[in-house]
Design a protein around this motif. Structure first.
Motif, mmCIF file in Angstrom:
data_model
loop_
_atom_site.group_PDB
_atom_site.id
_atom_site.type_symbol
_atom_site.label_atom_id
_atom_site.label_comp_id
_atom_site.label_asym_id
_atom_site.label_seq_id
_atom_site.Cartn_x
_atom_site.Cartn_y
_atom_site.Cartn_z
ATOM 1 N N MET A 1 0.846 -1.204 0.000
ATOM 2 C CA MET A 1 0.000 0.000 0.000
ATOM 3 C C MET A 1 0.877 1.248 0.000
ATOM 4 S SD MET A 1 -2.932 1.142 2.751
ATOM 5 C CE MET A 1 -3.940 -0.303 2.389
ATOM 6 N N SER A 2 0.557 2.207 -0.837
ATOM 7 C CA SER A 2 1.339 3.431 -0.927
ATOM 8 C C SER A 2 1.114 4.308 0.295
ATOM 9 C CB SER A 2 0.964 4.207 -2.192
ATOM 10 O OG SER A 2 1.282 3.471 -3.341
ATOM 11 N N GLU A 3 2.159 5.048 0.663
ATOM 12 C CA GLU A 3 2.066 5.946 1.809
ATOM 13 C C GLU A 3 1.226 7.169 1.470
ATOM 14 O OE1 GLU A 3 6.076 5.669 4.324
ATOM 15 O OE2 GLU A 3 6.419 6.295 2.260
ATOM 16 N N LEU A 4 0.640 7.746 2.496
ATOM 17 C CA LEU A 4 -0.042 9.026 2.376
ATOM 18 C C LEU A 4 1.003 10.117 2.512
ATOM 19 C CD1 LEU A 4 -3.018 8.314 4.828
ATOM 20 C CD2 LEU A 4 -3.051 8.102 2.336
ATOM 21 N N ILE A 5 1.097 10.985 1.510
ATOM 22 C CA ILE A 5 2.087 12.065 1.507
ATOM 23 C C ILE A 5 1.334 13.381 1.427
ATOM 24 C CG2 ILE A 5 4.073 13.055 0.324
ATOM 25 C CD1 ILE A 5 4.525 10.259 -0.961
ATOM 26 N N LEU A 6 1.507 14.231 2.420
ATOM 27 C CA LEU A 6 0.838 15.536 2.431
ATOM 28 C C LEU A 6 1.850 16.624 2.117
ATOM 29 C CD1 LEU A 6 -2.015 16.781 3.035
ATOM 30 C CD2 LEU A 6 -1.062 17.437 5.264
ATOM 31 N N HIS A 7 1.583 17.387 1.054
ATOM 32 C CA HIS A 7 2.398 18.542 0.691
ATOM 33 C C HIS A 7 1.738 19.762 1.329
ATOM 34 C CE1 HIS A 7 4.627 16.353 -2.589
ATOM 35 N NE2 HIS A 7 3.565 15.560 -2.450
ATOM 36 N N HIS A 8 2.442 20.436 2.232
ATOM 37 C CA HIS A 8 1.803 21.478 3.044
ATOM 38 C C HIS A 8 2.866 22.390 3.654
ATOM 39 C CE1 HIS A 8 2.649 19.647 7.197
ATOM 40 N NE2 HIS A 8 3.234 18.840 6.319
ATOM 41 N N TYR A 9 2.412 23.418 4.336
ATOM 42 C CA TYR A 9 3.308 24.223 5.163
ATOM 43 C C TYR A 9 2.597 24.530 6.480
ATOM 44 C CZ TYR A 9 0.795 28.334 3.288
ATOM 45 O OH TYR A 9 -0.169 29.249 2.925
ATOM 46 N N PRO A 10 3.340 24.769 7.562
ATOM 47 C CA PRO A 10 2.751 24.772 8.903
ATOM 48 C C PRO A 10 1.647 25.787 9.139
ATOM 49 C CG PRO A 10 5.130 24.550 9.055
ATOM 50 C CD PRO A 10 4.826 24.840 7.616
ATOM 51 N N THR A 11 1.731 26.974 8.537
ATOM 52 C CA THR A 11 0.777 28.037 8.870
ATOM 53 C C THR A 11 -0.432 28.085 7.942
ATOM 54 O OG1 THR A 11 2.078 29.628 7.566
ATOM 55 C CG2 THR A 11 2.565 29.472 9.934
ATOM 56 N N SER A 12 -0.550 27.143 7.022
ATOM 57 C CA SER A 12 -1.697 27.129 6.111
ATOM 58 C C SER A 12 -2.954 26.639 6.815
ATOM 59 C CB SER A 12 -1.400 26.211 4.919
ATOM 60 O OG SER A 12 -2.593 25.832 4.251
ATOM 61 N N PRO A 13 -4.050 27.412 6.788
ATOM 62 C CA PRO A 13 -5.291 26.958 7.434
ATOM 63 C C PRO A 13 -5.837 25.672 6.837
ATOM 64 C CG PRO A 13 -5.394 29.309 6.946
ATOM 65 C CD PRO A 13 -4.177 28.787 6.271
ATOM 66 N N PHE A 14 -5.868 25.568 5.509
ATOM 67 C CA PHE A 14 -6.412 24.356 4.908
ATOM 68 C C PHE A 14 -5.487 23.165 5.129
ATOM 69 C CE2 PHE A 14 -9.311 27.234 2.711
ATOM 70 C CZ PHE A 14 -10.489 26.487 2.748
ATOM 71 N N ALA A 15 -4.179 23.416 5.260
ATOM 72 C CA ALA A 15 -3.280 22.329 5.629
ATOM 73 C C ALA A 15 -3.581 21.857 7.044
ATOM 74 C CB ALA A 15 -1.825 22.775 5.506
ATOM 75 N N GLU A 16 -3.903 22.778 7.934
ATOM 76 C CA GLU A 16 -4.287 22.379 9.289
ATOM 77 C C GLU A 16 -5.548 21.526 9.256
ATOM 78 O OE1 GLU A 16 -4.312 22.062 13.524
ATOM 79 O OE2 GLU A 16 -2.784 22.337 11.986
ATOM 80 N N LYS A 17 -6.487 21.875 8.396
ATOM 81 C CA LYS A 17 -7.681 21.039 8.237
ATOM 82 C C LYS A 17 -7.279 19.626 7.825
ATOM 83 C CE LYS A 17 -11.815 20.484 5.327
ATOM 84 N NZ LYS A 17 -12.521 20.988 4.131
ATOM 85 N N ALA A 18 -6.403 19.498 6.836
ATOM 86 C CA ALA A 18 -5.976 18.180 6.374
ATOM 87 C C ALA A 18 -5.233 17.420 7.463
ATOM 88 C CB ALA A 18 -5.094 18.313 5.132
ATOM 89 N N ARG A 19 -4.382 18.118 8.217
ATOM 90 C CA ARG A 19 -3.653 17.449 9.296
ATOM 91 C C ARG A 19 -4.615 16.922 10.354
ATOM 92 N NH1 ARG A 19 0.114 22.042 8.227
ATOM 93 N NH2 ARG A 19 -1.022 23.277 9.784
ATOM 94 N N LEU A 20 -5.652 17.698 10.653
ATOM 95 C CA LEU A 20 -6.659 17.248 11.616
ATOM 96 C C LEU A 20 -7.463 16.064 11.074
ATOM 97 C CD1 LEU A 20 -7.924 20.699 12.931
ATOM 98 C CD2 LEU A 20 -6.619 19.006 14.241
ATOM 99 N N LEU A 21 -7.749 16.074 9.780
ATOM 100 C CA LEU A 21 -8.439 14.934 9.169
ATOM 101 C C LEU A 21 -7.611 13.665 9.352
ATOM 102 C CD1 LEU A 21 -9.668 16.488 5.775
ATOM 103 C CD2 LEU A 21 -11.013 16.152 7.858
ATOM 104 N N LEU A 22 -6.313 13.765 9.127
ATOM 105 C CA LEU A 22 -5.421 12.625 9.312
ATOM 106 C C LEU A 22 -5.372 12.198 10.771
ATOM 107 C CD1 LEU A 22 -2.666 13.985 6.940
ATOM 108 C CD2 LEU A 22 -3.773 11.768 6.622
ATOM 109 N N GLY A 23 -5.376 13.184 11.667
ATOM 110 C CA GLY A 23 -5.356 12.865 13.096
ATOM 111 C C GLY A 23 -6.624 12.175 13.555
ATOM 112 N N PHE A 24 -7.765 12.656 13.085
ATOM 113 C CA PHE A 24 -9.057 12.064 13.454
ATOM 114 C C PHE A 24 -9.126 10.607 13.019
ATOM 115 C CE2 PHE A 24 -13.607 11.365 12.194
ATOM 116 C CZ PHE A 24 -14.137 11.341 13.477
ATOM 117 N N LYS A 25 -8.573 10.304 11.844
ATOM 118 C CA LYS A 25 -8.562 8.935 11.342
ATOM 119 C C LYS A 25 -7.464 8.084 11.982
ATOM 120 C CE LYS A 25 -11.715 8.945 7.915
ATOM 121 N NZ LYS A 25 -12.867 8.001 7.855
ATOM 122 N N GLY A 26 -6.555 8.726 12.717
ATOM 123 C CA GLY A 26 -5.458 7.978 13.328
ATOM 124 C C GLY A 26 -4.498 7.407 12.313
#
Length: 311
Positions: A1-26
């Motif tokens: 299975m391929s890894e999930l790779i997130l292209h982002h930067y720390p202060t981006s609001p929508f990146a924070e949304k994606a990071r939280l989505l990943l966190g919620f799913k564990g």
């Protein structure tokens, strides 16, 4: 299975949304840090020109826009779900409203002069000027209009008072009882405001909202490990795109697989991506692109909020 790779930067609001989505799913994922401003040569080698943040990569499949990223993560791990049964339309529609209307207000509040002075106070003047010029370009040419700070301040209390009332009366700990995509779409613009003492009171003055935000942010970001953009390009180059979805659907505007098309966001960041249309479904559009650095990739877009034109 391929890894999930997130292209982002720390202060981006929508990146924070994606990071939280990943966190919620564990979920475990690889973190590729990108520049907040153009140019982004390694990212656009994968996307074909799409420049918004974040972008999710799974092998040679590239997913644009957090609305579609959420649906792809739902396929990756079904539970806990972003779309509680019987509330799919309600939660997804609320999320669209938060990602547009609430986010638009937050941007105006964050980029008022007194906030900019604090948020970017440690940067040299030329860096601040470059960032603001980049954002002016990002928000030009699309349907999104920048609210004045005065209008955002005028309307913000109405938004927050309604949220405060809902959260006070909701029997569960989240917007619609149990956590959903609605919570993560609303959380990221408020997280954006919480970054400095200038804008944090726009959230903190509403105790039920502030407590709810703490619960959402408490899901964290999952398990992330660093990856370079060069490594991510190599992953794409060495991978084979996933099989196309099996969905019987006739595009209402007559687009068919095999056509050369351009797909672009309609609100802001309207840079088009040109490629061969492979799939047009009810939720998703997929184009094939080939890049000498990224190889053959399939770039995925949501149907809602994007336009498609024949080339």
């Amino acid at each position: 299975m391929s890894e999930l790779i997130l292209h982002h930067y720390p202060t981006s609001p929508f990146a924070e949304k994606a990071r939280l989505l990943l966190g919620f799913k564990g979920l475990s994922w690889r973190s590729v840090h990108i520049s907040p401003v153009m140019p982004k040569p390694d990212l656009t080698a994968l996307t074909g020109g799409y420049r918004k943040t974040p972008v999710l990569q799974i092998g040679a499949d590239i997913y644009c826009d957090t609305a579609l990223i959420a649906r792809r993560l739902e396929q990756e791990k079904a539970l806990p779900t972003f779309f509680p049964e019987g509330q799919e339309m309600t939660t997804a529609s609320f999320a669209m409203w938060a990602d547009s209307v609430v986010f638009q207000h937050a941007v105006s509040l964050v980029f008022q002069p007194e906030s900019v002075a604090v948020r970017f106070g440690k940067l040299p003047p030329e860096a601040i000027k470059a960032f603001l010029a980049d954002r002016a370009g990002l928000f030009s040419g699309g349907s999104a209009t920048r609210l004045s700070a005065e209008q955002a301040k005028h309307q913000w209390p109405t938004i927050m008072a309604r949220l405060e009332q809902q959260l006070q009366r909701e029997q569960g700990d989240f917007l619609f009882g149990e956590p959903s995509i609605a919570d993560f779409a609303l959380a990221h613009p408020l997280w954006f405001l919480k970054a400095t003492h200038v804008t944090a009171p726009w959230v903190d003055e509403y105790p039920a909202v502030a407590a709810w935000l703490g619960r959402v942010l408490g899901f964290g970001h999952g398990a992330a490990s660093e990856m370079s953009s060069a490594e991510a390009l190599e992953v794409a180059r060495n991978a084979t795109p996933a099989a196309l979805p099996e969905e019987r659907f006739v595009d209402p505007n007559g687009f068919e697989a095999g056509q050369q098309v351009a797909i672009a966001a309609i609100d802001y960041g309207v840079d088009p991506v040109v490629g061969e249309l492979l799939f047009a479904g009810r939720e998703e559009l997929i184009v094939r692109r080939e890049d000498e650095r990224g190889g053959v990739v399939h770039v995925h877009f949501p149907r809602f909020g994007f336009r498609i034109e024949a080339r």
